[in-house]
Design a protein around this motif. Sequence first.
Motif, PDB file in Angstrom:
ATOM      1  N   VAL A  36       0.850  -1.189   0.000  1.00 14.04           N
ATOM      2  CA  VAL A  36       0.000   0.000   0.000  1.00 14.04           C
ATOM      3  C   VAL A  36       0.887   1.241   0.000  1.00 14.04           C
ATOM      4  CG1 VAL A  36      -1.702   1.318   1.317  1.00 14.04           C
ATOM      5  CG2 VAL A  36      -1.877  -1.170   1.178  1.00 14.04           C
ATOM      6  N   SER A  37       0.680   2.115  -0.961  1.00  8.26           N
ATOM      7  CA  SER A  37       1.512   3.317  -1.057  1.00  8.26           C
ATOM      8  C   SER A  37       1.191   4.281   0.085  1.00  8.26           C
ATOM      9  CB  SER A  37       1.283   4.019  -2.397  1.00  8.26           C
ATOM     10  OG  SER A  37      -0.079   4.402  -2.541  1.00  8.26           O
ATOM     11  N   GLY A  38       2.238   4.928   0.592  1.00 13.73           N
ATOM     12  CA  GLY A  38       2.041   5.925   1.636  1.00 13.73           C
ATOM     13  C   GLY A  38       1.902   5.359   3.033  1.00 13.73           C
ATOM     14  N   TYR A  39       1.940   4.026   3.167  1.00 16.71           N
ATOM     15  CA  TYR A  39       1.793   3.428   4.497  1.00 16.71           C
ATOM     16  C   TYR A  39       3.088   3.556   5.290  1.00 16.71           C
ATOM     17  CZ  TYR A  39       1.763  -0.171   8.107  1.00 16.71           C
ATOM     18  OH  TYR A  39       1.889  -0.841   9.305  1.00 16.71           O
ATOM     19  N   SER A  40       2.977   3.916   6.541  1.00 16.06           N
ATOM     20  CA  SER A  40       4.121   3.922   7.449  1.00 16.06           C
ATOM     21  C   SER A  40       3.654   3.411   8.805  1.00 16.06           C
ATOM     22  CB  SER A  40       4.711   5.334   7.595  1.00 16.06           C
ATOM     23  OG  SER A  40       3.750   6.240   8.106  1.00 16.06           O
ATOM     24  N   ARG A  41       4.521   2.692   9.470  1.00 20.31           N
ATOM     25  CA  ARG A  41       4.160   2.089  10.752  1.00 20.31           C
ATOM     26  C   ARG A  41       3.969   3.157  11.821  1.00 20.31           C
ATOM     27  NH1 ARG A  41       9.069  -2.107  10.387  1.00 20.31           N
ATOM     28  NH2 ARG A  41       8.288  -3.409   8.696  1.00 20.31           N
ATOM     29  N   LYS A  42       2.925   2.964  12.619  1.00 18.53           N
ATOM     30  CA  LYS A  42       2.673   3.836  13.757  1.00 18.53           C
ATOM     31  C   LYS A  42       2.124   3.001  14.904  1.00 18.53           C
ATOM     32  CE  LYS A  42       1.692   8.213  11.386  1.00 18.53           C
ATOM     33  NZ  LYS A  42       0.699   9.295  11.202  1.00 18.53           N
ATOM     34  N   TYR A  43       2.491   3.381  16.104  1.00 21.07           N
ATOM     35  CA  TYR A  43       1.910   2.718  17.261  1.00 21.07           C
ATOM     36  C   TYR A  43       0.460   3.150  17.421  1.00 21.07           C
ATOM     37  CZ  TYR A  43       6.426   1.006  19.001  1.00 21.07           C
ATOM     38  OH  TYR A  43       7.621   0.342  19.152  1.00 21.07           O
ATOM     39  N   PRO A  44      -0.449   2.219  17.690  1.00 20.80           N
ATOM     40  CA  PRO A  44      -1.845   2.604  17.916  1.00 20.80           C
ATOM     41  C   PRO A  44      -1.984   3.416  19.196  1.00 20.80           C
ATOM     42  CG  PRO A  44      -1.516   0.268  18.404  1.00 20.80           C
ATOM     43  CD  PRO A  44      -0.247   0.758  17.769  1.00 20.80           C
ATOM     44  N   GLU A  45      -2.876   4.384  19.178  1.00 22.19           N
ATOM     45  CA  GLU A  45      -3.047   5.260  20.340  1.00 22.19           C
ATOM     46  C   GLU A  45      -3.540   4.498  21.564  1.00 22.19           C
ATOM     47  OE1 GLU A  45      -5.507   8.533  19.337  1.00 22.19           O
ATOM     48  OE2 GLU A  45      -4.143   9.348  17.816  1.00 22.19           O
ATOM     49  N   ASN A  46      -4.321   3.439  21.344  1.00 26.23           N
ATOM     50  CA  ASN A  46      -4.887   2.674  22.457  1.00 26.23           C
ATOM     51  C   ASN A  46      -4.050   1.456  22.828  1.00 26.23           C
ATOM     52  OD1 ASN A  46      -5.383   1.225  20.149  1.00 26.23           O
ATOM     53  ND2 ASN A  46      -7.479   0.657  20.688  1.00 26.23           N
ATOM     54  N   ASP A 129       5.371  -4.971  16.471  1.00 25.81           N
ATOM     55  CA  ASP A 129       4.488  -4.201  17.338  1.00 25.81           C
ATOM     56  C   ASP A 129       3.304  -3.592  16.603  1.00 25.81           C
ATOM     57  OD1 ASP A 129       5.957  -4.644  19.664  1.00 25.81           O
ATOM     58  OD2 ASP A 129       7.302  -2.960  19.245  1.00 25.81           O
ATOM     59  N   THR A 130       3.296  -3.657  15.269  1.00 24.40           N
ATOM     60  CA  THR A 130       2.246  -2.975  14.515  1.00 24.40           C
ATOM     61  C   THR A 130       1.631  -3.801  13.393  1.00 24.40           C
ATOM     62  OG1 THR A 130       3.906  -2.012  13.035  1.00 24.40           O
ATOM     63  CG2 THR A 130       3.268  -0.708  14.957  1.00 24.40           C
ATOM     64  N   GLU A 131       2.282  -4.923  13.034  1.00 22.22           N
ATOM     65  CA  GLU A 131       1.824  -5.700  11.891  1.00 22.22           C
ATOM     66  C   GLU A 131       1.831  -7.192  12.199  1.00 22.22           C
ATOM     67  OE1 GLU A 131       4.577  -4.758   8.813  1.00 22.22           O
ATOM     68  OE2 GLU A 131       4.226  -2.597   8.940  1.00 22.22           O
TER      69      GLU A 131
END
Length: 320
Positions: A36-46, A129-131
């Motif tokens: 997916v273009s533009g995807y970058s890993r981020k930690y979920p807020e919750n 941690d994200t995927e």
Amino acid sequence: MGGSKKRKKDPHDGESPVDTSSDTEDNMEKYQVFKVSGYSRKYPENSPKSEFIVFLAHKDEKQLFTDKDRLAISHSIRKHCINGILHLKPINKYKIGITFDLSNNANVFIQNKKFMDELGLKASIPAIDTEVTGVLNSVPIDLSNKRIFSLIGSSRNVIQVRRFMRRVRNEGGSVSYQPTQTVAVTFASTELPQYVYLDSWRHEVSVYVPPVKQCLHCLKFGHIAKYCKNAEVCSVCTQNHNFKNCTEDPKNAKCNNCGGNHIAISNTCPQKKLKIEENKIRSKATKFSDLFNENSFPQLTMRNIETQVQNLTKSEPRLR
């Protein structure tokens, strides 16, 4: 004597399927990994985690971290007033970890382009941690990875589709890659969905067991040749030269890891089999508390989670 010269058998042939794109032009495009273009890993807020690590590495991946680099990082952190850092820690020669107290602080730091450019660094959040990656079987080989992505329906966001390809050595010594019906799908989640729909066909999602990392330079496990600084070891005779220059008959091969009578990258190696089993256990292992935490790791299919909860509460397991 006008006979043609026979090609010397490559001892590395036929060891394992190769997970890559095909070498033909059409198939390279059709089976190219779709992201997916533009995807970058981020930690979920919750996220329930109490610590959030960000990895730092040089933009030049072969460059090691020195004491000078570490001092420069500390200085730049103070200079840019970066918030929420709990501690810094070297991960290996090429990577440093910065641990934050909050997911938002880690996510903001990832986007700090000025900090990264000033030191020639790049930042990343661990995929673990994200995927999570699952495997689909019986996927028609005529479907391209991009087409699979457009047809897939899931309760979790899909960020990558990759078909497994099998390496085949043709007559004359050329190599080609043939598509299999197995597809790996990566989700922006820490838990696999039980199933997905592909053009209305329901596909069960199984846990992806990552391949064992084995260096083709020093033949040790746990890293790849790209980052290896060890002396080169022949996979046939264990001496310090490339296997292509080895004069030893592969029938007399000696494994550098277990001492057995096989080449060092063979799947028959007891040490490699042990590493494979460790990967399987690591992919499927869970703790009691994980059974009730939707965002926890390791990943289990919902069916496995329900079954284990029922076992723990002495309920009758649900039929599969």
